[in-house]
Design an enzyme around this catalytic site. Structure first.
Site, PDB file in Angstrom:
ATOM      1  N   LYS A  21      -7.335   9.310  13.922  1.00 17.12           N
ATOM      2  CA  LYS A  21      -6.666  10.172  12.945  1.00 17.12           C
ATOM      3  C   LYS A  21      -6.730  11.645  13.363  1.00 17.12           C
ATOM      4  O   LYS A  21      -5.827  12.428  13.044  1.00 17.12           O
ATOM      5  CB  LYS A  21      -7.254   9.961  11.546  1.00 17.12           C
ATOM      6  CG  LYS A  21      -6.953   8.569  10.979  1.00 17.12           C
ATOM      7  CD  LYS A  21      -5.451   8.313  10.885  1.00 17.12           C
ATOM      8  CE  LYS A  21      -5.104   6.970  10.296  1.00 17.12           C
ATOM      9  NZ  LYS A  21      -3.659   6.734  10.194  1.00 17.12           N
ATOM     10  N   ASP A  62       6.196  -4.755  15.104  1.00 13.53           N
ATOM     11  CA  ASP A  62       4.840  -4.344  15.481  1.00 13.53           C
ATOM     12  C   ASP A  62       4.971  -2.982  16.155  1.00 13.53           C
ATOM     13  O   ASP A  62       5.637  -2.865  17.191  1.00 13.53           O
ATOM     14  CB  ASP A  62       4.252  -5.387  16.447  1.00 13.53           C
ATOM     15  CG  ASP A  62       2.830  -5.050  16.864  1.00 13.53           C
ATOM     16  OD1 ASP A  62       2.451  -3.857  16.809  1.00 13.53           O
ATOM     17  OD2 ASP A  62       2.100  -5.981  17.253  1.00 13.53           O
ATOM     18  N   ASN A  98       3.481   5.380   9.148  1.00 15.70           N
ATOM     19  CA  ASN A  98       2.447   5.058   8.167  1.00 15.70           C
ATOM     20  C   ASN A  98       1.556   3.895   8.600  1.00 15.70           C
ATOM     21  O   ASN A  98       0.398   3.816   8.197  1.00 15.70           O
ATOM     22  CB  ASN A  98       3.135   4.736   6.833  1.00 15.70           C
ATOM     23  CG  ASN A  98       2.199   4.061   5.844  1.00 15.70           C
ATOM     24  OD1 ASN A  98       1.376   4.724   5.211  1.00 15.70           O
ATOM     25  ND2 ASN A  98       2.293   2.733   5.735  1.00 15.70           N
ATOM     26  N   ILE A 128      -7.601   6.329  -0.827  1.00 14.47           N
ATOM     27  CA  ILE A 128      -6.484   5.923  -1.680  1.00 14.47           C
ATOM     28  C   ILE A 128      -6.687   4.458  -2.052  1.00 14.47           C
ATOM     29  O   ILE A 128      -7.012   3.632  -1.179  1.00 14.47           O
ATOM     30  CB  ILE A 128      -5.141   6.100  -0.923  1.00 14.47           C
ATOM     31  CG1 ILE A 128      -5.020   7.532  -0.370  1.00 14.47           C
ATOM     32  CG2 ILE A 128      -3.963   5.768  -1.833  1.00 14.47           C
ATOM     33  CD1 ILE A 128      -5.087   8.644  -1.387  1.00 14.47           C
ATOM     34  N   TYR A 171     -12.038   5.180  13.891  1.00 11.33           N
ATOM     35  CA  TYR A 171     -10.939   5.504  12.974  1.00 11.33           C
ATOM     36  C   TYR A 171     -10.708   7.024  12.975  1.00 11.33           C
ATOM     37  O   TYR A 171      -9.572   7.491  13.101  1.00 11.33           O
ATOM     38  CB  TYR A 171     -11.266   4.996  11.564  1.00 11.33           C
ATOM     39  CG  TYR A 171     -10.187   5.276  10.541  1.00 11.33           C
ATOM     40  CD1 TYR A 171      -8.976   4.590  10.569  1.00 11.33           C
ATOM     41  CD2 TYR A 171     -10.378   6.224   9.531  1.00 11.33           C
ATOM     42  CE1 TYR A 171      -7.981   4.842   9.622  1.00 11.33           C
ATOM     43  CE2 TYR A 171      -9.399   6.476   8.585  1.00 11.33           C
ATOM     44  CZ  TYR A 171      -8.198   5.787   8.637  1.00 11.33           C
ATOM     45  OH  TYR A 171      -7.220   6.040   7.698  1.00 11.33           O
ATOM     46  N   THR A 214      -5.956   1.300  -2.118  1.00  8.66           N
ATOM     47  CA  THR A 214      -5.114   0.243  -1.536  1.00  8.66           C
ATOM     48  C   THR A 214      -6.032  -0.816  -0.927  1.00  8.66           C
ATOM     49  O   THR A 214      -7.258  -0.688  -0.994  1.00  8.66           O
ATOM     50  CB  THR A 214      -4.220   0.805  -0.416  1.00  8.66           C
ATOM     51  OG1 THR A 214      -5.084   1.242   0.652  1.00  8.66           O
ATOM     52  CG2 THR A 214      -3.366   1.975  -0.887  1.00  8.66           C
ATOM     53  N   GLY A 272       0.796  -1.225   0.000  1.00  3.63           N
ATOM     54  CA  GLY A 272       0.000   0.000   0.000  1.00  3.63           C
ATOM     55  C   GLY A 272       0.827   1.272   0.000  1.00  3.63           C
ATOM     56  O   GLY A 272       1.875   1.381  -0.655  1.00  3.63           O
ATOM     57  N   ILE A 273       0.348   2.241   0.753  1.00  2.00           N
ATOM     58  CA  ILE A 273       0.979   3.567   0.780  1.00  2.00           C
ATOM     59  C   ILE A 273       2.410   3.472   1.313  1.00  2.00           C
ATOM     60  O   ILE A 273       3.329   4.110   0.776  1.00  2.00           O
ATOM     61  CB  ILE A 273       0.128   4.533   1.649  1.00  2.00           C
ATOM     62  CG1 ILE A 273      -1.219   4.809   0.962  1.00  2.00           C
ATOM     63  CG2 ILE A 273       0.879   5.831   1.914  1.00  2.00           C
ATOM     64  CD1 ILE A 273      -2.225   5.556   1.824  1.00  2.00           C
TER      65      ILE A 273
HETATM   66  N1  LIG Z   1      -6.048   3.889   1.923  1.00  2.00           N
HETATM   67  C1  LIG Z   1      -6.716   4.979   2.288  1.00  2.00           C
HETATM   68  O1  LIG Z   1      -7.785   5.290   1.755  1.00  2.00           O
HETATM   69  C2  LIG Z   1      -6.161   5.878   3.371  1.00  2.00           C
HETATM   70  C3  LIG Z   1      -6.731   7.143   3.537  1.00  2.00           C
HETATM   71  C4  LIG Z   1      -6.268   7.994   4.524  1.00  2.00           C
HETATM   72  C5  LIG Z   1      -5.223   7.588   5.343  1.00  2.00           C
HETATM   73  N2  LIG Z   1      -4.675   6.353   5.174  1.00  2.00           N
HETATM   74  C6  LIG Z   1      -3.617   5.951   6.100  1.00  2.00           C
HETATM   75  O2  LIG Z   1      -2.455   5.620   5.381  1.00  2.00           O
HETATM   76  C7  LIG Z   1      -1.737   4.592   6.060  1.00  2.00           C
HETATM   77  C8  LIG Z   1      -1.450   3.432   5.127  1.00  2.00           C
HETATM   78  O3  LIG Z   1      -2.689   2.948   4.630  1.00  2.00           O
HETATM   79  P1  LIG Z   1      -2.813   1.883   3.434  1.00  2.00           P
HETATM   80  O4  LIG Z   1      -3.981   2.280   2.637  1.00  2.00           O
HETATM   81  O5  LIG Z   1      -1.510   1.667   2.780  1.00  2.00           O
HETATM   82  O6  LIG Z   1      -3.237   0.576   4.291  1.00  2.00           O
HETATM   83  P2  LIG Z   1      -2.811  -0.959   4.128  1.00  2.00           P
HETATM   84  O7  LIG Z   1      -3.743  -1.704   5.020  1.00  2.00           O
HETATM   85  O8  LIG Z   1      -2.720  -1.326   2.711  1.00  2.00           O
HETATM   86  O9  LIG Z   1      -1.345  -0.960   4.752  1.00  2.00           O
HETATM   87  C9  LIG Z   1      -1.119  -0.732   6.112  1.00  2.00           C
HETATM   88  C10 LIG Z   1       0.092  -1.532   6.543  1.00  2.00           C
HETATM   89  O10 LIG Z   1       0.249  -1.338   7.961  1.00  2.00           O
HETATM   90  C11 LIG Z   1       0.633  -2.592   8.521  1.00  2.00           C
HETATM   91  N3  LIG Z   1       0.310  -2.678   9.937  1.00  2.00           N
HETATM   92  C12 LIG Z   1      -0.902  -2.823  10.511  1.00  2.00           C
HETATM   93  N4  LIG Z   1      -0.774  -2.943  11.843  1.00  2.00           N
HETATM   94  C13 LIG Z   1       0.551  -2.869  12.112  1.00  2.00           C
HETATM   95  C14 LIG Z   1       1.321  -2.929  13.298  1.00  2.00           C
HETATM   96  N5  LIG Z   1       0.726  -3.119  14.490  1.00  2.00           N
HETATM   97  N6  LIG Z   1       2.662  -2.803  13.214  1.00  2.00           N
HETATM   98  C15 LIG Z   1       3.257  -2.626  12.005  1.00  2.00           C
HETATM   99  N7  LIG Z   1       2.595  -2.589  10.841  1.00  2.00           N
HETATM  100  C16 LIG Z   1       1.250  -2.705  10.903  1.00  2.00           C
HETATM  101  C17 LIG Z   1      -0.161  -3.611   7.708  1.00  2.00           C
HETATM  102  O11 LIG Z   1       0.380  -4.914   7.832  1.00  2.00           O
HETATM  103  C18 LIG Z   1      -0.074  -3.050   6.301  1.00  2.00           C
HETATM  104  O12 LIG Z   1       1.013  -3.562   5.586  1.00  2.00           O
HETATM  105  C19 LIG Z   1      -2.578   4.228   7.270  1.00  2.00           C
HETATM  106  O13 LIG Z   1      -2.115   4.914   8.423  1.00  2.00           O
HETATM  107  C20 LIG Z   1      -3.950   4.719   6.886  1.00  2.00           C
HETATM  108  O14 LIG Z   1      -4.779   4.986   8.002  1.00  2.00           O
HETATM  109  C21 LIG Z   1      -5.112   5.490   4.215  1.00  2.00           C
END
Ligand SMILES: NC(=O)c1ccc[n+]([C@@H]2O[C@H](COP(=O)([O-])OP(=O)(O)OC[C@H]3O[C@@H](n4cnc5c(N)ncnc54)[C@H](O)[C@@H]3O)[C@@H](O)[C@H]2O)c1
Length: 266
Positions: free
Chosen positions: A164, A63, A90, A195, A160, A197, A20-21
């Site tokens: 945030k 973690d 992230n 986003i 959530y 993902t 993801g991001i």
């Molecule tokens: N995708 C969206 O629409 C969106 C929008 C706004 C904000 N965000 C934020 O962006 C960030 C990344 O989101 P994403 O879309 O890539 O999500 P994603 O679920 O694809 O990736 C998140 C990653 O965080 C890891 N993770 C979860 N718990 C964990 C822990 N305890 N320790 C270490 N790693 C851990 C997961 O294994 C995963 O690889 C997040 O903080 C999310 O809240 C995402």
């Protein structure tokens, strides 16, 4: 792998970087000349993502809720690359359901990952960033992933949004503290719209369940929330993170950088 030099010589630590991001941020940082430590609880995906980035990328299973885990990651970053200059918090979890169906256990898990993990990361990484900040125009940097959910309200994701919103003001207050302590560290938050993902699939699922919509209708609903007419990409957010990590944002701290296709401008 290196195609730019905006982060030449910097060491960047990105949490939740297996996919993801986070994975896109890690790749963009390496492309701009940084060495990157990628961490995640997803071990296989994390190793694959790091391996694809070449010798300037190191994966560590981690973690973010574990204080001992942070110490281990920082030790490994110091051994391999000499320290850390930029921290990107992230890693995050999404929870999409009505409040009436949300348990205290679910809330505590969300707080542990999205808030406590980020607080621990900042607290434990700042000494390393501060010790090396004099090397860089614009000093060291912390980039925290918040969300549009940290700026405006949205149904069926109250907890959530709570996490945030906490990231948003934590980042502003830490920016003030780092400036007052003359640590030469800038702290900013990024606020993505939806986003595309795996997490966006969770967002869609939550809305489908709560609103009784089918998948197509939910996707149209989510896209319709963005005046630019599409969901964001992980690259859209990675570009913003590179900017906040680089000297191009040297006079920015405590800023909320909104990358949402216009969602919150309405
Ligand atoms: N995708 C969206 O629409 C969106 C929008 C706004 C904000 N965000 C934020 O962006 C960030 C990344 O989101 P994403 O879309 O890539 O999500 P994603 O679920 O694809 O990736 C998140 C990653 O965080 C890891 N993770 C979860 N718990 C964990 C822990 N305890 N320790 C270490 N790693 C851990 C997961 O294994 C995963 O690889 C997040 O903080 C999310 O809240 C995402």
């Amino acid at each position: 792998m290196t195609t730019g030099a905006r982060l030449d010589g910097k060491v960047v630590l990105v949490t939740g970087a297996a996919r993801g991001i986070g994975a896109a941020i890690a790749a963009a940082m390496v492309r701009e000349g940084a060495s990157v430590v990628l961490t995640d609880i997803r071990e296989d995906a994390g190793r694959d993502t790091a391996a694809a980035l070449g010798p300037n990328a190191l994966f560590v299973r981690h973690d973010v809720t574990s204080e001992a885990g942070w110490t281990d990651v920082l030790d490994k970053a110091a051994d391999r690359f000499g320290g850390v200059d930029v921290l990107v918090n992230n890693a995050g979890l999404f929870l999409g359901k009505p409040l009436a169906e949300t348990s205290v256990e679910e809330m505590n898990r969300m707080l542990a990952v999205n808030v406590t993990g980020l607080m621990l990361g900042c607290k434990l990484t700042i000494p390393s960033i501060a010790a090396r900040a004099h090397r860089w125009d614009g000093g060291g940097a912390i980039v925290n992933l918040s969300s549009v959910a940290g700026l405006i309200g949205a149904s069926f994701q109250t907890v959530y949004s709570m996490t945030k919103g906490a990231v948003r003001l934590f980042s502003k207050s830490l920016a003030m503290e780092c400036a007052d302590l003359k640590q030469n560290i800038r702290v900013n938050s990024i606020h993505p719209g939806v986003i595309d993902t795996d997490m966006a699939a969770d967002v869609a699922r939550g809305q489908m369940d709560a609103r009784g919509m089918d998948a197509d209708k939910v996707r149209r609903f989510l896209i319709g929330g963005h005046p630019l007419g599409r969901l964001g990409t992980a690259k859209d957010i990675a570009d913003a993170a590179v900017f906040l990590a680089s000297s191009e944002s040297a006079f920015m701290t405590g800023t909320e950088l909104v990358v949402d296709g216009g969602m919150t401008a309405r």
